[in-house]
Design a protein around this motif. Structure first.
Motif, PDB file in Angstrom:
ATOM      1  N   PHE A 169       0.813  -1.210   0.000  1.00 26.69           N
ATOM      2  CA  PHE A 169       0.000   0.000   0.000  1.00 26.69           C
ATOM      3  C   PHE A 169       0.849   1.264   0.000  1.00 26.69           C
ATOM      4  CE2 PHE A 169      -3.976   2.099   0.530  1.00 26.69           C
ATOM      5  CZ  PHE A 169      -3.773   3.154   1.404  1.00 26.69           C
ATOM      6  N   ASP A 170       1.858   1.323   0.846  1.00 34.19           N
ATOM      7  CA  ASP A 170       2.649   2.543   0.982  1.00 34.19           C
ATOM      8  C   ASP A 170       3.584   2.788  -0.187  1.00 34.19           C
ATOM      9  OD1 ASP A 170       2.956   2.281   4.611  1.00 34.19           O
ATOM     10  OD2 ASP A 170       1.399   3.187   3.344  1.00 34.19           O
ATOM     11  N   ASP A 171       3.733   1.828  -1.086  1.00 35.68           N
ATOM     12  CA  ASP A 171       4.606   1.984  -2.245  1.00 35.68           C
ATOM     13  C   ASP A 171       3.876   2.564  -3.454  1.00 35.68           C
ATOM     14  OD1 ASP A 171       6.729  -0.988  -1.780  1.00 35.68           O
ATOM     15  OD2 ASP A 171       6.697   0.990  -0.818  1.00 35.68           O
ATOM     16  N   TYR A 172       2.587   2.740  -3.322  1.00 37.87           N
ATOM     17  CA  TYR A 172       1.785   3.190  -4.449  1.00 37.87           C
ATOM     18  C   TYR A 172       1.101   4.510  -4.129  1.00 37.87           C
ATOM     19  CZ  TYR A 172       2.147  -1.007  -7.311  1.00 37.87           C
ATOM     20  OH  TYR A 172       2.611  -2.006  -8.111  1.00 37.87           O
ATOM     21  N   SER A 231       0.086  10.037  -1.906  1.00 39.38           N
ATOM     22  CA  SER A 231       1.172   9.064  -1.945  1.00 39.38           C
ATOM     23  C   SER A 231       2.111   9.350  -0.786  1.00 39.38           C
ATOM     24  CB  SER A 231       1.925   9.133  -3.273  1.00 39.38           C
ATOM     25  OG  SER A 231       2.747  10.281  -3.332  1.00 39.38           O
ATOM     26  N   SER A 232       2.815   8.326  -0.365  1.00 35.10           N
ATOM     27  CA  SER A 232       3.737   8.503   0.749  1.00 35.10           C
ATOM     28  C   SER A 232       4.922   9.370   0.336  1.00 35.10           C
ATOM     29  CB  SER A 232       4.203   7.141   1.254  1.00 35.10           C
ATOM     30  OG  SER A 232       4.865   6.433   0.230  1.00 35.10           O
ATOM     31  N   ARG A 233       5.253   9.384  -0.944  1.00 33.61           N
ATOM     32  CA  ARG A 233       6.397  10.182  -1.414  1.00 33.61           C
ATOM     33  C   ARG A 233       6.064  11.644  -1.607  1.00 33.61           C
ATOM     34  NH1 ARG A 233      10.874   7.480  -3.038  1.00 33.61           N
ATOM     35  NH2 ARG A 233      10.694   5.224  -3.350  1.00 33.61           N
ATOM     36  N   GLU A 234       4.842  11.921  -2.090  1.00 31.78           N
ATOM     37  CA  GLU A 234       4.518  13.295  -2.478  1.00 31.78           C
ATOM     38  C   GLU A 234       3.500  13.947  -1.573  1.00 31.78           C
ATOM     39  OE1 GLU A 234       4.558  13.441  -7.191  1.00 31.78           O
ATOM     40  OE2 GLU A 234       3.343  11.789  -6.415  1.00 31.78           O
ATOM     41  N   GLY A 235       2.860  13.190  -0.737  1.00 35.25           N
ATOM     42  CA  GLY A 235       1.759  13.768   0.032  1.00 35.25           C
ATOM     43  C   GLY A 235       0.522  13.832  -0.844  1.00 35.25           C
ATOM     44  N   ILE A 236      -0.124  14.989  -0.856  1.00 34.07           N
ATOM     45  CA  ILE A 236      -1.377  15.150  -1.585  1.00 34.07           C
ATOM     46  C   ILE A 236      -1.161  16.028  -2.814  1.00 34.07           C
ATOM     47  CG2 ILE A 236      -3.711  16.109  -1.465  1.00 34.07           C
ATOM     48  CD1 ILE A 236      -3.701  15.311   1.516  1.00 34.07           C
ATOM     49  N   THR A 237      -1.709  15.577  -3.922  1.00 37.42           N
ATOM     50  CA  THR A 237      -1.644  16.324  -5.174  1.00 37.42           C
ATOM     51  C   THR A 237      -3.052  16.695  -5.608  1.00 37.42           C
ATOM     52  OG1 THR A 237       0.330  15.107  -5.869  1.00 37.42           O
ATOM     53  CG2 THR A 237      -0.916  16.246  -7.585  1.00 37.42           C
ATOM     54  N   ASP A 238      -3.244  17.971  -5.915  1.00 40.81           N
ATOM     55  CA  ASP A 238      -4.548  18.440  -6.410  1.00 40.81           C
ATOM     56  C   ASP A 238      -4.578  18.338  -7.925  1.00 40.81           C
ATOM     57  OD1 ASP A 238      -4.381  21.073  -4.023  1.00 40.81           O
ATOM     58  OD2 ASP A 238      -5.637  19.286  -3.941  1.00 40.81           O
ATOM     59  N   TYR A 239      -5.692  17.828  -8.446  1.00 43.92           N
ATOM     60  CA  TYR A 239      -5.862  17.793  -9.895  1.00 43.92           C
ATOM     61  C   TYR A 239      -6.988  18.704 -10.369  1.00 43.92           C
ATOM     62  CZ  TYR A 239      -2.912  13.594 -10.208  1.00 43.92           C
ATOM     63  OH  TYR A 239      -1.867  12.705 -10.166  1.00 43.92           O
ATOM     64  N   SER A 247      -5.801   8.679   3.844  1.00 42.46           N
ATOM     65  CA  SER A 247      -5.548   7.249   3.737  1.00 42.46           C
ATOM     66  C   SER A 247      -5.356   6.638   5.104  1.00 42.46           C
ATOM     67  CB  SER A 247      -4.315   6.982   2.868  1.00 42.46           C
ATOM     68  OG  SER A 247      -3.148   7.442   3.511  1.00 42.46           O
ATOM     69  N   ASP A 248      -5.650   5.370   5.196  1.00 41.01           N
ATOM     70  CA  ASP A 248      -5.456   4.599   6.421  1.00 41.01           C
ATOM     71  C   ASP A 248      -4.665   3.355   6.036  1.00 41.01           C
ATOM     72  OD1 ASP A 248      -5.582   3.010   8.688  1.00 41.01           O
ATOM     73  OD2 ASP A 248      -7.670   3.511   9.112  1.00 41.01           O
ATOM     74  N   SER A 249      -3.375   3.376   6.327  1.00 42.16           N
ATOM     75  CA  SER A 249      -2.513   2.256   5.936  1.00 42.16           C
ATOM     76  C   SER A 249      -2.891   0.969   6.651  1.00 42.16           C
ATOM     77  CB  SER A 249      -1.051   2.603   6.238  1.00 42.16           C
ATOM     78  OG  SER A 249      -0.618   3.690   5.465  1.00 42.16           O
ATOM     79  N   SER A 250      -3.431   1.090   7.837  1.00 44.55           N
ATOM     80  CA  SER A 250      -3.804  -0.116   8.587  1.00 44.55           C
ATOM     81  C   SER A 250      -4.964  -0.846   7.923  1.00 44.55           C
ATOM     82  CB  SER A 250      -4.164   0.244  10.021  1.00 44.55           C
ATOM     83  OG  SER A 250      -5.364   0.993  10.073  1.00 44.55           O
ATOM     84  N   LYS A 251      -5.710  -0.120   7.098  1.00 44.53           N
ATOM     85  CA  LYS A 251      -6.860  -0.719   6.410  1.00 44.53           C
ATOM     86  C   LYS A 251      -6.651  -0.786   4.900  1.00 44.53           C
ATOM     87  CE  LYS A 251     -10.200   0.833   9.874  1.00 44.53           C
ATOM     88  NZ  LYS A 251     -11.444   1.613  10.132  1.00 44.53           N
ATOM     89  N   ASN A 252      -5.489  -0.344   4.430  1.00 42.12           N
ATOM     90  CA  ASN A 252      -5.217  -0.290   2.986  1.00 42.12           C
ATOM     91  C   ASN A 252      -6.354   0.405   2.242  1.00 42.12           C
ATOM     92  OD1 ASN A 252      -2.881  -1.661   3.496  1.00 42.12           O
ATOM     93  ND2 ASN A 252      -3.359  -3.439   2.235  1.00 42.12           N
ATOM     94  N   THR A 253      -6.757   1.522   2.778  1.00 39.97           N
ATOM     95  CA  THR A 253      -7.920   2.220   2.235  1.00 39.97           C
ATOM     96  C   THR A 253      -7.642   3.711   2.111  1.00 39.97           C
ATOM     97  OG1 THR A 253      -9.442   0.599   3.186  1.00 39.97           O
ATOM     98  CG2 THR A 253     -10.380   2.723   2.571  1.00 39.97           C
ATOM     99  N   VAL A 254      -8.093   4.257   1.001  1.00 38.11           N
ATOM    100  CA  VAL A 254      -8.036   5.701   0.764  1.00 38.11           C
ATOM    101  C   VAL A 254      -9.460   6.224   0.719  1.00 38.11           C
ATOM    102  CG1 VAL A 254      -7.422   7.486  -0.914  1.00 38.11           C
ATOM    103  CG2 VAL A 254      -5.826   5.632  -0.429  1.00 38.11           C
ATOM    104  N   GLY A 310      -7.788   5.038  -8.669  1.00 37.26           N
ATOM    105  CA  GLY A 310      -6.746   4.468  -9.498  1.00 37.26           C
ATOM    106  C   GLY A 310      -5.440   4.437  -8.721  1.00 37.26           C
ATOM    107  N   ALA A 311      -4.584   3.507  -9.071  1.00 34.61           N
ATOM    108  CA  ALA A 311      -3.311   3.356  -8.374  1.00 34.61           C
ATOM    109  C   ALA A 311      -2.167   3.344  -9.370  1.00 34.61           C
ATOM    110  CB  ALA A 311      -3.303   2.070  -7.549  1.00 34.61           C
TER     111      ALA A 311
END
Length: 120
Positions: free
Chosen positions: A29-32, A52-60, A72-79, A97-98
């Motif tokens: 989960f944390d790699d995507y 993403s864990s690398r960029e934080g939040i990106t606005d589109y 996101s909740d990594s313990s639940k693999n859910t966004v 999408g991932a």
């Protein structure tokens, strides 16, 4: 196998709120990065927010600023996508999408959409 399951859509009155969930499996989960997109009738699919864990939040999308939030909740693999102050313009099928690593407007993996309908 990468799987993304979006849920939480439904019918809501204008001004109301909904929270969508995207449950992920089949990858670390944390790699995507995981993002939310939507497609309204007759329109192209557009990106909303990505996390993403690398960029934080990106606005589109400027149209949801101040009203939508991604978390996101990594313990639940859910966004999640928290949507507030909904209007008819937000009526669309919402997808998650991932993509491996960094956020992308064109992710490699898609889940099935969930319909959001805002009534006036």
């Amino acid at each position: 196998e990468v799987q993304l399951q979006a849920s939480g859509g439904g019918l809501v009155q204008a001004g109301g709120s909904l929270r969508l969930s995207c449950a992920a499996s089949g990858f670390i989960f944390d790699d995507y990065s995981i993002a939310w997109y939507r497609q309204a009738p007759g329109k192209e699919r557009e990106g909303i927010l990505c996390i993403s864990s690398r960029e934080g939040i990106t606005d589109y999308s400027d149209s949801v600023k101040g009203r939508f939030a991604i978390s996101s909740d990594s313990s639940k693999n859910t966004v999640y996508l928290q949507m507030n102050s909904l209007t008819g313009e937000d009526t669309a099928v919402y997808y998650c999408g991932a993509e491996d690593d960094y956020c992308s407007r064109y992710p490699g993996y898609w889940g099935h959409g969930t319909q959001v309908t805002v009534s006036s």
